[in-house]
Design a protein around this motif. Structure first.
Motif, PDB file in Angstrom:
ATOM      1  N   THR A   1       9.010 -69.732  17.389  1.00 52.75           N
ATOM      2  CA  THR A   1       9.281 -70.812  17.249  1.00 52.75           C
ATOM      3  C   THR A   1       9.809 -71.925  18.254  1.00 52.75           C
ATOM      4  O   THR A   1       9.489 -72.998  18.600  1.00 52.75           O
ATOM      5  CB  THR A   1      10.553 -71.013  16.058  1.00 52.75           C
TER       6      THR A   1
ATOM      7  N   VAL B   1      10.528 -64.281  15.445  1.00 55.67           N
ATOM      8  CA  VAL B   1      10.274 -65.674  14.518  1.00 55.67           C
ATOM      9  C   VAL B   1      11.071 -66.809  15.481  1.00 55.67           C
ATOM     10  O   VAL B   1      10.308 -67.773  15.812  1.00 55.67           O
ATOM     11  CB  VAL B   1      10.836 -65.371  13.219  1.00 55.67           C
ATOM     12  N   LEU B   2      12.399 -66.441  16.017  1.00 52.32           N
ATOM     13  CA  LEU B   2      13.019 -67.233  16.835  1.00 52.32           C
ATOM     14  C   LEU B   2      12.147 -67.766  18.086  1.00 52.32           C
ATOM     15  O   LEU B   2      12.068 -68.985  18.362  1.00 52.32           O
ATOM     16  CB  LEU B   2      14.518 -66.799  17.078  1.00 52.32           C
TER      17      LEU B   2
ATOM     18  N   HIS C   1      15.625 -53.483  12.254  1.00 52.57           N
ATOM     19  CA  HIS C   1      14.050 -54.194  11.834  1.00 52.57           C
ATOM     20  C   HIS C   1      14.462 -55.634  11.489  1.00 52.57           C
ATOM     21  O   HIS C   1      13.761 -56.548  11.913  1.00 52.57           O
ATOM     22  CB  HIS C   1      13.568 -53.573  10.600  1.00 52.57           C
ATOM     23  N   ALA C   2      15.538 -55.839  10.942  1.00 52.11           N
ATOM     24  CA  ALA C   2      15.750 -57.309  10.428  1.00 52.11           C
ATOM     25  C   ALA C   2      15.900 -58.278  11.744  1.00 52.11           C
ATOM     26  O   ALA C   2      15.536 -59.427  12.110  1.00 52.11           O
ATOM     27  CB  ALA C   2      17.001 -57.484   9.641  1.00 52.11           C
ATOM     28  N   PHE C   3      16.715 -57.728  12.681  1.00 49.84           N
ATOM     29  CA  PHE C   3      16.850 -58.306  13.984  1.00 49.84           C
ATOM     30  C   PHE C   3      15.593 -58.442  14.737  1.00 49.84           C
ATOM     31  O   PHE C   3      15.304 -59.535  15.311  1.00 49.84           O
ATOM     32  CB  PHE C   3      17.909 -57.235  14.998  1.00 49.84           C
ATOM     33  N   ASP C   4      14.706 -57.355  14.809  1.00 55.32           N
ATOM     34  CA  ASP C   4      13.537 -57.659  15.646  1.00 55.32           C
ATOM     35  C   ASP C   4      12.605 -58.610  14.976  1.00 55.32           C
ATOM     36  O   ASP C   4      11.994 -59.399  15.570  1.00 55.32           O
ATOM     37  CB  ASP C   4      12.780 -56.412  15.643  1.00 55.32           C
ATOM     38  N   ILE C   5      12.647 -58.746  13.597  1.00 55.51           N
ATOM     39  CA  ILE C   5      11.676 -59.783  13.051  1.00 55.51           C
ATOM     40  C   ILE C   5      12.507 -61.142  13.205  1.00 55.51           C
ATOM     41  O   ILE C   5      11.638 -62.195  13.623  1.00 55.51           O
ATOM     42  CB  ILE C   5      11.636 -59.529  11.484  1.00 55.51           C
ATOM     43  N   THR C   6      13.787 -61.302  13.088  1.00 51.20           N
ATOM     44  CA  THR C   6      14.319 -62.439  13.333  1.00 51.20           C
ATOM     45  C   THR C   6      14.303 -62.867  14.683  1.00 51.20           C
ATOM     46  O   THR C   6      14.064 -64.111  15.174  1.00 51.20           O
ATOM     47  CB  THR C   6      15.679 -62.412  13.135  1.00 51.20           C
ATOM     48  N   ASN C   7      14.273 -61.973  15.825  1.00 50.45           N
ATOM     49  CA  ASN C   7      14.019 -62.280  17.200  1.00 50.45           C
ATOM     50  C   ASN C   7      12.501 -62.818  17.565  1.00 50.45           C
ATOM     51  O   ASN C   7      12.410 -63.729  18.315  1.00 50.45           O
ATOM     52  CB  ASN C   7      14.274 -61.040  18.063  1.00 50.45           C
TER      53      ASN C   7
END
Length: 293
Positions: free
Chosen positions: A22, A18-19, A10-16
């Motif tokens: 951006t 957002v990145l 989940h953290a990877f998906d959210i970071t991906n």
């Protein structure tokens, strides 16, 4: 069985997300800024500071002045000619060269390919190239921007690799039916390599559309100038006087700023509209031309 994502996934998906969002915003904002600036009221725009989230007022006078400038319209037609004629010649020359070098029974094919690849690393330089163009009588002609750049080595390599991926059995079957090399190229190899052909058209077309340095070197007649060279004069040399003959002295500076942005949009929009039509071929074409099974 439904796979339950872990906290790390989940953290990877959210970071991906957002990145990527951006990066998309950073890439898109300069285009949006130029668009908003080009349709802004000149006096309100020069008073604006900071990020431009929407047009500062509204005015299309800059676009009107751009399209009323005879240099812009003439250079636009010149660029269209360079793109169409140049890309057509590029595709013909690259397809012929790639087909000949992709055949498995070509004499000295490997040696010829090595010599072609060497041109990517060793270049005679600008002065010898100019002397050749001048010696051929191509300076101050349309052909000066078309003939010297009839083919690029990298695109030849990509297309050759794509042609090599066409099954040999299809070529053998065509020869049994009486087909010659022209028929095999036009009716077998090229139809099976359309994704690569579309990508090559995009590469060559964008290259010709953005090319200005060759025009700066070989052309002196302004009637032959491409759009990008006129754009360079407007942006780099700040030459907007020919488009502001009806503008008063006090308003010239604000109008000159919006004219620059309007000119950039006029020079960029055709290429932006071209990408969506060729996007579906883009990734597939590059991969087919770059990887040999």
């Amino acid at each position: 069985m439904v796979h339950k994502k872990s906290f790390g996934e989940h953290a990877f998906d959210i970071t991906n997300v957002v990145l990527l969002f951006t990066l998309s915003a950073v890439t898109l904002y300069p285009i949006v800024y130029v668009l908003f600036a080009s349709i802004s009221d000149p006096n309100q725009f020069v008073q604006h500071r900071g990020i431009l989230w929407w047009p500062a007022g509204f005015s299309l006078d800059s676009y009107k002045m751009v399209f009323e400038n005879p240099n812009i319209l003439n250079s636009y037609l010149n660029t269209l000619f360079y793109v169409i004629a140049g890309t057509t010649l590029n595709m013909v020359m690259t397809a012929l060269g790639a087909y000949g070098l992709s055949r498995r029974n070509v004499m000295w094919g490997s040696l010829i390919m090595i010599l072609i690849v060497l041109t990517m690393f060793f270049d005679g330089g600008l002065i010898p190239k100019y002397l050749i163009v001048q010696g051929l009588g191509l300076t101050d002609t349309y052909l000066a921007l078309i003939i010297p750049s009839a083919m690029t080595t990298w695109n030849l390599i990509v297309m050759r690799t794509a042609f090599q991926s066409v099954p040999v059995s299809l070529e053998e079957a065509a020869r049994i039916d009486g087909a010659n090399d022209w028929t095999i190229l036009c009716r077998v190899v090229i139809p099976l390599s359309m994704p690569v052909m579309a990508v090559m058209i995009l590469f060559y077309g964008v290259w010709h559309w953005n090319k200005w340095f060759d025009a700066l070197i070989y052309l002196r007649d302004r009637d032959l100038f491409p759009l990008q060279l006129i754009l360079r004069e407007i942006l780099v040399q700040n030459d907007t006087n020919s488009m502001m003959t009806s503008v008063g002295g006090g308003d010239r500076m604000p109008v000159a700023q919006t004219i620059k942005y309007a000119t950039v949009m006029v020079a960029t929009l055709p290429i932006l509209f071209l990408y969506p039509f060729l996007q579906k071929y883009f990734v597939k074409g590059v991969m087919v031309g770059a990887i040999k099974e």
